[in-house]
Write a protein that holds these residues in place. Sequence first.
Motif, short mmCIF file in Angstrom:
data_model
loop_
_atom_site.label_atom_id
_atom_site.label_comp_id
_atom_site.label_asym_id
_atom_site.label_seq_id
_atom_site.Cartn_x
_atom_site.Cartn_y
_atom_site.Cartn_z
N CYS A 59 0.82 -1.21 0.00
CA CYS A 59 0.00 0.00 0.00
C CYS A 59 0.86 1.26 0.00
CB CYS A 59 -0.91 0.02 1.22
SG CYS A 59 -1.84 -1.50 1.39
N ARG A 70 -1.54 -8.17 1.72
CA ARG A 70 -1.79 -7.80 3.12
C ARG A 70 -3.04 -8.50 3.60
NH1 ARG A 70 -5.42 -7.48 0.69
NH2 ARG A 70 -6.58 -5.75 -0.18
N HIS A 75 -6.12 -7.82 6.39
CA HIS A 75 -6.76 -6.92 7.35
C HIS A 75 -7.45 -7.76 8.43
CE1 HIS A 75 -7.21 -3.11 4.62
NE2 HIS A 75 -6.00 -3.26 5.10
N GLU A 120 -10.65 3.69 4.97
CA GLU A 120 -9.62 2.77 4.48
C GLU A 120 -10.24 1.59 3.77
OE1 GLU A 120 -5.54 1.75 4.15
OE2 GLU A 120 -6.62 3.57 4.59
N LYS A 158 1.55 7.41 6.15
CA LYS A 158 0.91 8.06 5.01
C LYS A 158 -0.38 8.69 5.49
CE LYS A 158 -1.36 3.94 2.99
NZ LYS A 158 -2.76 4.11 3.22
N CYS A 175 -4.40 2.76 -4.34
CA CYS A 175 -5.24 2.29 -3.24
C CYS A 175 -6.55 1.74 -3.79
CB CYS A 175 -5.52 3.43 -2.26
SG CYS A 175 -6.62 2.95 -0.92
N ARG A 176 -6.99 0.62 -3.27
CA ARG A 176 -8.19 -0.05 -3.78
C ARG A 176 -9.36 0.03 -2.81
NH1 ARG A 176 -7.13 0.48 -8.83
NH2 ARG A 176 -5.07 -0.33 -9.33
N ARG A 177 -9.24 0.86 -1.78
CA ARG A 177 -10.37 1.04 -0.86
C ARG A 177 -10.89 -0.30 -0.36
NH1 ARG A 177 -13.53 5.47 -4.46
NH2 ARG A 177 -13.73 3.67 -5.78
N CYS A 178 -10.01 -1.01 0.30
CA CYS A 178 -10.32 -2.39 0.65
C CYS A 178 -11.28 -2.49 1.83
CB CYS A 178 -9.03 -3.11 1.02
SG CYS A 178 -7.73 -2.87 -0.18
N LEU A 199 -3.24 -6.91 -3.64
CA LEU A 199 -4.12 -5.80 -3.99
C LEU A 199 -4.67 -6.01 -5.39
CD1 LEU A 199 -2.26 -2.63 -2.71
CD2 LEU A 199 -3.61 -4.30 -1.45
N CYS A 225 -10.07 -4.82 -4.25
CA CYS A 225 -9.77 -5.65 -3.11
C CYS A 225 -11.02 -6.26 -2.54
CB CYS A 225 -9.07 -4.82 -2.03
SG CYS A 225 -7.44 -4.36 -2.54
FE1 SF4 Z 1 -3.83 -0.76 0.94
FE2 SF4 Z 1 -6.34 -1.45 0.53
FE3 SF4 Z 1 -5.64 -0.07 2.68
FE4 SF4 Z 1 -5.66 1.10 0.25
S1 SF4 Z 1 -7.42 0.32 1.38
S2 SF4 Z 1 -4.09 1.31 1.82
S3 SF4 Z 1 -4.93 -0.63 -1.01
S4 SF4 Z 1 -5.04 -2.17 2.18
#
Ligand code: SF4
Length: 300
Positions: free
Chosen positions: A14, A25, A27, A50, A191, A261-264, A272, A278
Motif C-alpha cells: 500500500c 496484506r 486486514h 480505508e 501516510k 489504493c483499492r479502498r479495501c 491488492l 480488493c
Molecule cells: Fe492498501 Fe487497501 Fe488499505 Fe488502500 S485500502 S491502503 S490498497 S489495504
Amino acid sequence: MSAGSAHTAADHPCFFVAAAGRFGRVHLPVAPHCNVTCSYCDRRYDCLNESRPGVCAGVLTPEAAVERVERALEATPAITVAGIAGPGDPLANPDAALRTLELVGRRFPRLHLCLSTNGLMLPDYVADLVRLGVRFLTLTMNAVTPRVGAQIYREVRWNGAVLGGEAGAGRLIERQLAGLAAAVARGMTCKVNTVLVPDVNAAEVGLVAAAALQAGVRLINVIPLLPVPSCPGGGLRPPTAAEVERVRAALPAGAIPLRHCRRCRADAAGLLGGGHGCISDGDGGRAGDGRQGGRDRRLR
Ligand code: SF4
Ligand code: SF4
C-alpha cells in the motif's frame, strides 16, 4: 516491524506501488467501535477511511485474528503485512487492537504490522504501537480547518463528552496533527489518507497535504468519496475521476500522491491486484464502485 523480520519496508504493497502487484496484506477486523461520526459512514459498514463500504464478514477476537493470519498466509504466501483498518477505529478499541498486534507480532515476526486510524487517540498510543513493532501507520485527515471539518465530522467523542461542529472537528484535527508528529518522531512510516468530498473539502486537500509535509509525511492518498445512501452524507456526490486527478495534481511540492489504493474492506486479504479491486471472494461484487473484479480472498 518485529525483530527478525525478513521483509523490508519496500515490501508494503500500500505504501510502495512497486510492491503492489507482488506482495499482499491481510486486514484483521477486530475494531467494531468508533469515536467519531463521519457524515459518510454507516456503522454497519467498513470504515470508509480505508475500506470499500461493504459489510465485513464479522468482527474477530484477537485470538481468531491470529488464526486468520495463518490461513491468509497459507492461501497467499506473498502476504507481507498484517493490519487493522476497522471496521471502526482501531484506537477506539485499544484493548482488542493492541492485543491483536501483540499476538500477531509474536506469532508472525516476519510480517509488517500496520494500523489505520482517524487519529483521535493516536497521541495516547504511539508509544504502545512502536513497542509492539507497528512500523506502518495510516492517518485519515479530511480537513485542517475546523469549519470544513465540521461539515464532515458530525460528532467527536472525547473524554466522555460529545463534541459537535467546529469544537469537535478542531479537537480531532489537533489530535491528528499531534499524533502524526509523534509517530514520525518515533520512526514510523506514515501516510495520510484524505477522503475527497468534492463540494466540501476539495480546496482543503492541499492544506492537509501541506500539514502532512510539515510533519514529515510525503505519501498522500486522496480517496474519492463513496456515498452510502443510508447515512446523512448519502446525498453527497462522489468526485469525478477528473476531479480526483486535479486534486492530486495540485498537491504541494514534495507530496507523493498514491494512485493504487483499492479502498479495501476491513477484512480484505491477499494481493491488492494488478488494477483490480480488493473485494472479497463471495460478496458478489457489492459495494464501492462495484465494478472491480476481486483477487482478494475472504477467510473465515
Ligand atoms: Fe492498501 Fe487497501 Fe488499505 Fe488502500 S485500502 S491502503 S490498497 S489495504
Ligand atoms: Fe466511520 Fe471510519 Fe469515520 Fe469512524 S472514522 S465514523 S468508522 S468512516
